[in-house]
Motif scaffolding. Structure first.
Motif, short mmCIF file in Angstrom:
data_model
loop_
_atom_site.label_atom_id
_atom_site.label_comp_id
_atom_site.label_asym_id
_atom_site.label_seq_id
_atom_site.Cartn_x
_atom_site.Cartn_y
_atom_site.Cartn_z
N ALA A 64 0.84 -1.21 0.00
CA ALA A 64 0.00 0.00 0.00
C ALA A 64 0.87 1.25 0.00
O ALA A 64 0.52 2.27 -0.59
CB ALA A 64 -0.92 0.01 1.21
N GLU A 65 2.02 1.15 0.66
CA GLU A 65 2.92 2.30 0.76
C GLU A 65 4.36 1.80 0.80
O GLU A 65 4.68 0.84 1.49
CB GLU A 65 2.60 3.07 2.03
CG GLU A 65 3.41 4.32 2.24
CD GLU A 65 2.95 5.09 3.46
OE1 GLU A 65 2.06 5.93 3.31
OE2 GLU A 65 3.49 4.83 4.55
N TRP B 197 7.02 8.91 0.14
CA TRP B 197 6.39 7.60 0.11
C TRP B 197 5.63 7.44 -1.19
O TRP B 197 4.97 8.36 -1.66
CB TRP B 197 5.42 7.44 1.29
CG TRP B 197 6.14 7.43 2.59
CD1 TRP B 197 6.57 6.34 3.28
CD2 TRP B 197 6.54 8.56 3.36
NE1 TRP B 197 7.22 6.73 4.43
CE2 TRP B 197 7.22 8.08 4.50
CE3 TRP B 197 6.42 9.95 3.20
CZ2 TRP B 197 7.76 8.91 5.47
CZ3 TRP B 197 6.96 10.78 4.16
CH2 TRP B 197 7.62 10.26 5.28
N ARG C 221 2.59 5.56 -2.88
CA ARG C 221 1.37 4.88 -2.42
C ARG C 221 0.62 4.28 -3.60
O ARG C 221 0.58 4.83 -4.68
CB ARG C 221 0.48 5.88 -1.69
CG ARG C 221 1.13 6.35 -0.40
CD ARG C 221 0.19 7.23 0.42
NE ARG C 221 0.79 7.53 1.70
CZ ARG C 221 1.50 8.62 1.95
NH1 ARG C 221 1.71 9.50 1.00
NH2 ARG C 221 2.02 8.82 3.15
N TYR C 222 0.00 3.12 -3.31
CA TYR C 222 -0.80 2.44 -4.32
C TYR C 222 -2.13 2.08 -3.71
O TYR C 222 -2.20 1.47 -2.65
CB TYR C 222 -0.10 1.16 -4.80
CG TYR C 222 -0.94 0.35 -5.76
CD1 TYR C 222 -1.10 0.76 -7.07
CD2 TYR C 222 -1.60 -0.79 -5.34
CE1 TYR C 222 -1.88 0.02 -7.94
CE2 TYR C 222 -2.37 -1.52 -6.21
CZ TYR C 222 -2.51 -1.11 -7.51
OH TYR C 222 -3.29 -1.83 -8.37
N GLU C 223 -3.17 2.45 -4.40
CA GLU C 223 -4.53 2.09 -3.97
C GLU C 223 -5.24 1.50 -5.18
O GLU C 223 -5.38 2.14 -6.22
CB GLU C 223 -5.28 3.34 -3.48
CG GLU C 223 -6.65 3.05 -2.94
CD GLU C 223 -7.34 4.29 -2.40
OE1 GLU C 223 -8.58 4.31 -2.41
OE2 GLU C 223 -6.65 5.23 -2.00
#
Length: 151
Positions: free
Chosen positions: A115-116, A139, A141-143
């Motif tokens: 996620a991060e 950071w 981030r992936y959502e």
């Protein structure tokens, strides 16, 4: 396939995109070491890397297909498959006793599993800083999109 070692660290199978280079590895501290870097090379490469000690990576196929790239100080050794071009792992400048391993090469893992991911400040390498400090630049981030097909 993942096997357990005597010290309970799993043995992971890994390969480049075309499968010419295959290797096994045990992670130094599981997935807790996942990170990216923003140096000129890593920014273009864009991989998420995890840590493995030098003696915990074994190339099982395609050693002759591994190409080496070094730049700037020449301390870090970046290896990639000469056939498909995929970055597999690199011996770190910051810790010569470890490799950074491309998560995408490890069977059953993806950079999108995180996620991060912290991004190390590689434009100002700890070895180039008077205080020797490692700095987190930010950071990544992936959502996941819940409406995307296949999810």
């Amino acid at each position: 396939m993942t096997e357990k070692s005597p010290d309970d660290r799993p043995l992971h199978q890994a390969a480049c995109h075309c499968g010419t280079v295959r290797f096994t590895l045990r992670l130094a501290d599981g997935l807790r070491t996942a990170r990216r870097c923003n140096c000129s090379y890593c920014s273009m490469r864009g991989a998420v890397a995890v840590s493995a000690d030098l003696n915990d990576i074994h190339v099982t196929q395609g050693q002759e297909a591994l190409a080496l790239y070094q730049f700037n100080t020449g301390e870090a050794k970046h290896y990639f498959c000469a056939k498909c071009g995929i970055y597999t792992f690199h011996q770190r400048r910051s810790n010569h006793h470890q490799y950074g391993v491309n998560v995408a090469c490890i069977e059953g893992m993806s950079p999108f599993d995180f996620a991060e991911v912290p991004v190390s400040e590689g434009r100002s390498h700890p070895k180039d800083r008077a205080d020797g400090a490692s700095i987190t630049a930010g950071w990544l981030r992936y959502e996941a999109n819940p409406l995307a097909p296949g999810i």
